[in-house]
Write a protein that holds these residues in place. Sequence first.
Motif, PDB file in Angstrom:
ATOM      1  N   GLN A 183     -42.265   2.454  15.841  1.00 49.66           N
ATOM      2  CA  GLN A 183     -41.950   1.079  15.438  1.00 49.66           C
ATOM      3  C   GLN A 183     -43.136   0.157  15.727  1.00 49.66           C
ATOM      4  N   GLN A 186     -45.983   0.784  13.299  1.00 48.68           N
ATOM      5  CA  GLN A 186     -45.645   0.224  11.987  1.00 48.68           C
ATOM      6  C   GLN A 186     -45.767  -1.294  12.019  1.00 48.68           C
ATOM      7  N   ARG A 190     -48.019  -3.581   9.588  1.00 45.31           N
ATOM      8  CA  ARG A 190     -47.494  -4.694   8.779  1.00 45.31           C
ATOM      9  C   ARG A 190     -48.259  -5.978   9.101  1.00 45.31           C
TER      10      ARG A 190
ATOM     11  N   ILE B 112     -34.846  -6.081  13.751  1.00 39.54           N
ATOM     12  CA  ILE B 112     -36.298  -5.893  13.635  1.00 39.54           C
ATOM     13  C   ILE B 112     -36.572  -4.395  13.532  1.00 39.54           C
ATOM     14  N   ASN B 113     -37.199  -3.988  12.448  1.00 39.79           N
ATOM     15  CA  ASN B 113     -37.379  -2.567  12.185  1.00 39.79           C
ATOM     16  C   ASN B 113     -38.607  -2.372  11.298  1.00 39.79           C
ATOM     17  N   PRO B 114     -39.808  -2.409  11.892  1.00 44.51           N
ATOM     18  CA  PRO B 114     -41.038  -2.307  11.083  1.00 44.51           C
ATOM     19  C   PRO B 114     -41.096  -1.042  10.228  1.00 44.51           C
ATOM     20  N   ILE B 115     -40.453   0.055  10.674  1.00 44.83           N
ATOM     21  CA  ILE B 115     -40.437   1.276   9.861  1.00 44.83           C
ATOM     22  C   ILE B 115     -39.822   0.978   8.494  1.00 44.83           C
ATOM     23  N   GLU B 116     -38.786   0.118   8.495  1.00 38.19           N
ATOM     24  CA  GLU B 116     -38.140  -0.281   7.243  1.00 38.19           C
ATOM     25  C   GLU B 116     -38.788  -1.541   6.665  1.00 38.19           C
ATOM     26  N   GLY B 117     -39.892  -1.968   7.268  1.00 36.71           N
ATOM     27  CA  GLY B 117     -40.595  -3.141   6.762  1.00 36.71           C
ATOM     28  C   GLY B 117     -40.017  -4.462   7.217  1.00 36.71           C
ATOM     29  N   LEU B 119     -39.858  -7.343   9.866  1.00 34.82           N
ATOM     30  CA  LEU B 119     -40.435  -8.012  11.029  1.00 34.82           C
ATOM     31  C   LEU B 119     -39.557  -9.227  11.367  1.00 34.82           C
ATOM     32  N   PRO B 120     -39.767  -9.818  12.544  1.00 34.99           N
ATOM     33  CA  PRO B 120     -38.912 -10.945  12.948  1.00 34.99           C
ATOM     34  C   PRO B 120     -38.812 -12.024  11.876  1.00 34.99           C
ATOM     35  N   GLU B 121     -39.927 -12.325  11.200  1.00 36.60           N
ATOM     36  CA  GLU B 121     -39.897 -13.425  10.233  1.00 36.60           C
ATOM     37  C   GLU B 121     -39.091 -13.088   8.972  1.00 36.60           C
ATOM     38  N   ASP B 122     -38.703 -11.816   8.822  1.00 37.92           N
ATOM     39  CA  ASP B 122     -37.863 -11.440   7.687  1.00 37.92           C
ATOM     40  C   ASP B 122     -36.381 -11.660   7.985  1.00 37.92           C
ATOM     41  N   LEU B 148     -31.865   1.244  19.586  1.00 40.90           N
ATOM     42  CA  LEU B 148     -33.197   0.761  19.958  1.00 40.90           C
ATOM     43  C   LEU B 148     -33.560  -0.538  19.236  1.00 40.90           C
ATOM     44  N   GLU B 149     -33.364  -0.567  17.905  1.00 40.52           N
ATOM     45  CA  GLU B 149     -33.773  -1.727  17.127  1.00 40.52           C
ATOM     46  C   GLU B 149     -32.908  -2.938  17.467  1.00 40.52           C
ATOM     47  N   GLU B 151     -31.270  -3.494  20.310  1.00 37.85           N
ATOM     48  CA  GLU B 151     -31.585  -3.956  21.669  1.00 37.85           C
ATOM     49  C   GLU B 151     -32.893  -4.747  21.673  1.00 37.85           C
ATOM     50  N   SER B 152     -33.894  -4.241  20.952  1.00 35.49           N
ATOM     51  CA  SER B 152     -35.191  -4.915  20.918  1.00 35.49           C
ATOM     52  C   SER B 152     -35.064  -6.276  20.241  1.00 35.49           C
ATOM     53  N   TYR B 156     -35.815  -9.905  21.936  1.00 27.79           N
ATOM     54  CA  TYR B 156     -36.753 -10.828  21.298  1.00 27.79           C
ATOM     55  C   TYR B 156     -36.112 -12.209  21.104  1.00 27.79           C
TER      56      TYR B 156
END
Lengths: 442, 199
Positions: A183, A186, A190, B112-117, B119-122, B148-149, B151-152, B156
């Motif tokens: 994560q 990635q 990004r 929040i899951n950067p693997i799926e694209g 980010l917080p601003e999304d 995990l996602e 909880e993170s 945040y």
Amino acid sequence: MRLTHLSITNFKNYARLELDLPAGTTIVHGDNAQGKTSFLEAIFYLATTRALGSQTDAQLINWVAQQSGLPYARLWAQAQPAASGATDRAPKQLEIIWSQDPSPGGASADGAARLQKSLKLNGVRKRALDWVGQLAVVLFVPADLELVTGPPSQRRHYLDHLISQIDVKYLEALHIYTRVLLQRNQHLKRLQERGGPAESLHLWDDQLVTHGTYLVLRRQAVMTQLDELAQRVHPQLTGGRERLRLLYRPNLNVGQPVDYQLPLTLGADFSATYHQPQLDGGEVAAHFYARLRDGEPRERAQGITLAGPHRDDLRFLVDGVDMNIYGSRGQQRSTALALKLAEMELMHAQTGEHPILLLDDVLSELDAERRRYLVGRIDAHEQTLLTTTDLTQYACQFTRPVCVMRVREGIMRRDEAREREIVRDLTSSPLSPDQVGGEGLG
Amino acid sequence: MNSIPPSVTRLIDEFSRLPGIGPKTASRLTYYLLRMPDEQAKSLAAALSDLKEKTVTCQVCFNIAERSPCATCADEARDHSLICVVEEPLDVMAIERTREFKGTYHVLGGAINPIEGILPEDLKIAELVARVKREDIHEVILATNPNLEGESTAAYIQRQLAPHTRKVTRLARGLPIGGDLEYADEVTLMRAIEGRREM
Ligand SMILES: [Zn+2]
């Protein structure tokens, strides 16, 4: 621990196999591609729930079963804990079943069936995490040499698999760490693409540090133990001429200078110079946080997380010389063998059970001295299953009775006629395993 | 050779794009619909087009609704000083089923899951912070999924909210780890709301 029965259905070369296994040594011989390795793989899978190398589960299913359109495979074994020492001496049944996923979407995009795997201990379904420590094995393969000669990732994977077999918390921490790292990387990529505020990157840091620190501390503890055990066994492989050290080199090297430029030759007391790192959890965590904070500009430029146990390495030194770079082939083989023998002792120390030894055609790689030592250890061991293309390598090597099996096209048969030639003439006085090394090759 | 009419293959393709549906299931569904009585098929088609035409996103809580603000946000009887933060509209439904919670919601639109694209601003995180600053909020309950996602994401948001609010709580650990809120049973979820802890 020893296996008393193994049952295989549709796994690799075997359509069907039912086999009672004796204590002591069983040698499976036959030509290549007949099912020798598959036999060991089946036991390895039952112990670790993973395949050798990078095979997918679909590749493990016997091709005839795959052609039938109804993929199904099963491994089943009965294991007997040692008569002494173990608190729970009841035999246990381990079972792994692969079948077609019946849920909607049970077929992948190309229409091929998806497999689901279930694990059962004594008939009760278990998670992979509950499987840890149920059946201990140590596998010796010729490719073990790559642990010494290969890249750092190979040594890290080796250590991860080893610790995961004895510590379920490590396995969990490793899963979470790997996911958080993915994560975070990635996230960095990004940010590279889009720009934007970087501070959100650090939302992963708590999890990364918590689980990463656990990995570091366990790796350190296990490497310290492996180092001690290997120092004891290595002289016996090399006639006591050389001194081996197995050292953990964490990426989070708290306050330690990195000793990557080693002088080629050092005095006999070199080992005093090379210590295992003594790490404290709090210090590692603080150091980890600092590296993540300070490294941010470089990480953003490169798009990957630069600090953490995913960049650890192990260093194998013989008389101070790094075997990865400077070792002779013979030294490298002795190092790999000492590592595996240390692993076997470690498993015993950690689980109270002697692990089952699995050896896939490793003898031909070794010279006579190391071969005699290894056979001596096997001869004295609770249970060993080994394969060979050349049975004569083992002629007159064993003092205890050996079971010999012959495998051809996935069918295994007892080969009693050849069992005699494996065992040394027992009319001479019985020898202790240590003495075996000195004799037997005539 | 291909004798299947394009209108049939098109629907099969559309079904195949849905989560959890493979080409086999997509064909089965399509041929089932072909044999369906006319009015039933038309009613299904109408439901599908209403889904997009007659729904809006509530501009307060970002839940799916028939109008904005939604019925919950407009309800005077609810406690508007209490916000429950969830990932998806389905999580709102799961918590509503417990009848335990009397506050309002904030739907992030995921975790929040950067693997799926993502980010917080999304996600609707900045909107949440603005809402907390704007309104008189006493407590924010973070009810993201216990994986995990989730909880993170909760950790945040907690940091973003810390300067602006008195109390941020997290659902208690009665929830199965690694699970989805959507699938938690009502009793488990009720206990998790009751036993929430301060972050
Ligand atoms: Zn609303």
